[in-house]
Structure formats: C-alpha cells, structure tokens
Design a protein around this motif. Sequence first.
Motif, PDB file in Angstrom:
ATOM      1  N   SER A  14      19.559   6.543  33.728  1.00 35.23           N
ATOM      2  CA  SER A  14      20.190   7.806  33.346  1.00 35.23           C
ATOM      3  C   SER A  14      21.584   7.900  33.950  1.00 35.23           C
ATOM      4  O   SER A  14      21.900   7.242  34.947  1.00 35.23           O
ATOM      5  CB  SER A  14      19.344   8.987  33.819  1.00 35.23           C
ATOM      6  N   VAL A  60      25.008  10.908  34.620  1.00 35.21           N
ATOM      7  CA  VAL A  60      25.299  12.336  34.768  1.00 35.21           C
ATOM      8  C   VAL A  60      25.449  13.003  33.407  1.00 35.21           C
ATOM      9  O   VAL A  60      25.082  14.167  33.221  1.00 35.21           O
ATOM     10  CB  VAL A  60      26.573  12.530  35.618  1.00 35.21           C
ATOM     11  N   THR A  61      25.960  12.250  32.448  1.00 40.64           N
ATOM     12  CA  THR A  61      26.157  12.794  31.099  1.00 40.64           C
ATOM     13  C   THR A  61      24.835  13.078  30.372  1.00 40.64           C
ATOM     14  O   THR A  61      24.821  13.727  29.331  1.00 40.64           O
ATOM     15  CB  THR A  61      26.997  11.823  30.247  1.00 40.64           C
ATOM     16  N   GLU A  91      22.416  14.815  31.742  1.00 39.57           N
ATOM     17  CA  GLU A  91      21.771  15.956  32.392  1.00 39.57           C
ATOM     18  C   GLU A  91      21.284  17.016  31.404  1.00 39.57           C
ATOM     19  O   GLU A  91      20.146  17.495  31.500  1.00 39.57           O
ATOM     20  CB  GLU A  91      22.728  16.594  33.406  1.00 39.57           C
ATOM     21  N   PHE A 108      17.033  17.583  36.493  1.00 39.27           N
ATOM     22  CA  PHE A 108      18.066  16.651  36.955  1.00 39.27           C
ATOM     23  C   PHE A 108      18.716  17.150  38.243  1.00 39.27           C
ATOM     24  O   PHE A 108      19.291  16.374  39.012  1.00 39.27           O
ATOM     25  CB  PHE A 108      19.134  16.475  35.863  1.00 39.27           C
ATOM     26  N   ASN A 110      20.116  14.862  41.423  1.00 37.05           N
ATOM     27  CA  ASN A 110      21.536  15.091  41.678  1.00 37.05           C
ATOM     28  C   ASN A 110      21.774  15.532  43.113  1.00 37.05           C
ATOM     29  O   ASN A 110      22.691  15.064  43.789  1.00 37.05           O
ATOM     30  CB  ASN A 110      22.062  16.178  40.722  1.00 37.05           C
ATOM     31  N   GLU A 132      21.347  12.701  45.663  1.00 34.38           N
ATOM     32  CA  GLU A 132      22.481  11.770  45.650  1.00 34.38           C
ATOM     33  C   GLU A 132      23.707  12.402  46.309  1.00 34.38           C
ATOM     34  O   GLU A 132      24.417  11.754  47.080  1.00 34.38           O
ATOM     35  CB  GLU A 132      22.802  11.363  44.211  1.00 34.38           C
ATOM     36  N   GLN A 133      23.949  13.675  46.055  1.00 34.20           N
ATOM     37  CA  GLN A 133      25.134  14.346  46.590  1.00 34.20           C
ATOM     38  C   GLN A 133      25.015  14.670  48.080  1.00 34.20           C
ATOM     39  O   GLN A 133      25.989  14.537  48.824  1.00 34.20           O
ATOM     40  CB  GLN A 133      25.388  15.624  45.793  1.00 34.20           C
ATOM     41  N   ASN A 181      20.549   7.523  42.758  1.00 35.36           N
ATOM     42  CA  ASN A 181      19.720   8.000  41.663  1.00 35.36           C
ATOM     43  C   ASN A 181      19.525   6.862  40.667  1.00 35.36           C
ATOM     44  O   ASN A 181      20.477   6.419  40.025  1.00 35.36           O
ATOM     45  CB  ASN A 181      20.394   9.195  40.978  1.00 35.36           C
ATOM     46  N   ASN A 227      23.161  23.091  42.287  1.00 29.32           N
ATOM     47  CA  ASN A 227      22.639  22.362  41.128  1.00 29.32           C
ATOM     48  C   ASN A 227      21.576  23.121  40.339  1.00 29.32           C
ATOM     49  O   ASN A 227      21.496  22.981  39.117  1.00 29.32           O
ATOM     50  CB  ASN A 227      22.087  21.003  41.573  1.00 29.32           C
TER      51      ASN A 227
END
Length: 345
Positions: A6, A8-9, A11, A30, A34, A37-38, A44, A205
């Motif tokens: 997957s 980010v696009t 999501e 998601f 997210n 990872e952040q 991810n 998020n």
Amino acid sequence: MNIRLSAVTDEQAWDQYVSTHPDATPYHRFAWVNSIEQAYHHKNISFIALEGDSVVGVLPCISMKKPFANTMFCSLPYCDLGFCLANNETIQKALIEEALKALKSRKGTTFEYRDNSSVVTDETTLDGKKVRMLLPLPETSEALMSGFKSKLRSQIRKSEKNGLTFEITSSPKNIDDFYQIFSINMRKLGSPVHSKKWFETIFNNYAENIVLSVVYVENTPVGAGIVLTNGNKACIPWASTVSEYNRLAPNMMLYWSLLQHVADTSISEFDFGRSTYNEGTYKFKRQWGAVPTPLKWSNLNSDIKNHDEAAGTSKTRELVENIWSKLPLKVTTVIGPKIRKHISL
C-alpha cells in the motif's frame, strides 16, 4: 487480482473498504499504520488487493526491528487486533502469502498476527485466556442506561454526586491532562509509556474518528480515556485513573461518558479491550454487560501459537517492573518511549 504494497495515496480507498467491512475494527483504518510510521518510524508494509480499481482485501502490517535483532512483522503493534480483511478466503490467503514472502526476503522469522475467534457459548474453556470484551449497544444512551442493573446505575450516579465532571472532545486540546494521568499509571504498572507524540499523531490521523474524555475533580484531571471508531464500531485502547481519587469512582464516570457518547452517535458495538478471563479488569468490563471473545494470536511463520499466553510472567520481568515503578516520573517519560517503540504489545 493485483496484490501490492500500500501507499499513502491508497488511504481513501483503503478506509472506504475498511469502513464497510463487517469484521473491521478501528485499528484497521489507515490512520493506525500511518501513526506508527510517523511517531515511531517503523516501516508500514501493509498489503492491498485490487480487482481493477476496486479494493477486495487489505492486510495492515508493520515491520519492526529491535537493535541487534531480526526483522519482525506485526499485524498490528500496540493493539489487540490487526488481521487481514478480504472479500473471501482465497484473497485472504493470497495477501498473507505475499506478506510472508516479503518477510522472508528481509530475512525475518516472526510474523505476529492478531486475530480473534467467534463468541463462545461455554465460558469454562476461557480460564486463563486473553479475551476482548464486546458490548452490543442500543440506539440511544437512554436505552443503554435503562438496561444496566440497578447497582451499576447507582455507581454511575455516585460519581456524579461526588462532584466529578467530564469533558469530551474530538480535539487534542486536553491531551496534556490525558498524558499526565496515563504516564503516572503506566509507571505504577511498571511498563514503559508511549510517547506523547504517539498520541498527538493518533489524534491528527484519526480526526473525526477519535474522542477523548477527561474526568475532573474541580480543575484536577483524575481520569481519561480515548475511543477510536470505524463505521458502527468503537474501541477504547487507553483508559486510566489516578488511584488516589478512585474512592470518588472516576472510572465509572469515564466509561459512562464515552459509552453515552458513542451510543448516541450510531455506534452499535463497543470493544472494552483485552483482559484475562475472570480477573480484575475482566470483571469490571463484564459488569457493563460486555461478553468475552477469545483472542487468537499466532506467529504466521511457525507453529508457535498464542504468543501472549506463552510469554507468561517471568521473574526477570517482575523485577524490571518493580524497579521501573519506583523511578521518577520524568525519567520514565523520557526513557519509556525509547523502549516502548520496540514492544509490540
């Protein structure tokens, strides 16, 4: 069918699929991968299955690597569940096989997979096991309250009579109050605390899919909890109270404030989270009417089952927890997150 990592696009399409899948939990959004990872910089490596432009399955997954250790995959860290969602078993199997290939290519040996079983009818089989506690909700909080036993209703009223108040919000404005209570409680339990950044990232998020309730005695925060939502389901991954004020029943007001809120916003199932069958937290959750569903955790890359139960409580762990609980709070909030990022539970 096309299965790939997957991005980010993905999501929006991912969350649209998750929001309508009957088995999905708030952790499947998601926003969870997210946030990991952040906040903690774990990779991810979630997989998505597509037929044309349509999503037909998702496998949320995080790659974790402790210092001097092999890569580990986890579906999902820091929560109870994170299993594969798919339109059918064939797609589910294909997604898992693709993830296992990726694990092998990274020379990893462990794939922690957190699933759950169906509701059991014979609870005698649950002794000593980890379960999630699920409460079906009626259409309104008024109906929910009227369905409680008189003892539970009186305990809720007791917290109100004791002068407790609460503030519930979807914004992170009270996150400092939450984190103060949470970090104190985690130190008391002898467990490394999550970073404050983790919770700030979660709020960012999850956006409209998160609420925070803080209970106060005058201006002093004495209880706090966070609820995440997805579709018609809600879960409470974090809840804490200040033990010195427990005589005022802040835990009753905390849980009622959140249950009241979600029941009046079209949520039909509330997940109280993980407990050991018939122990203290289990009994607290059971009094609200929640029923147990066994957790089914395994290592998909071996025959090892039920990691959580197999780990047990070693003497070394007890010693570490005892020492940690006596450290100054400032020390645990600085050092704790550096350790906590590597603990998948």
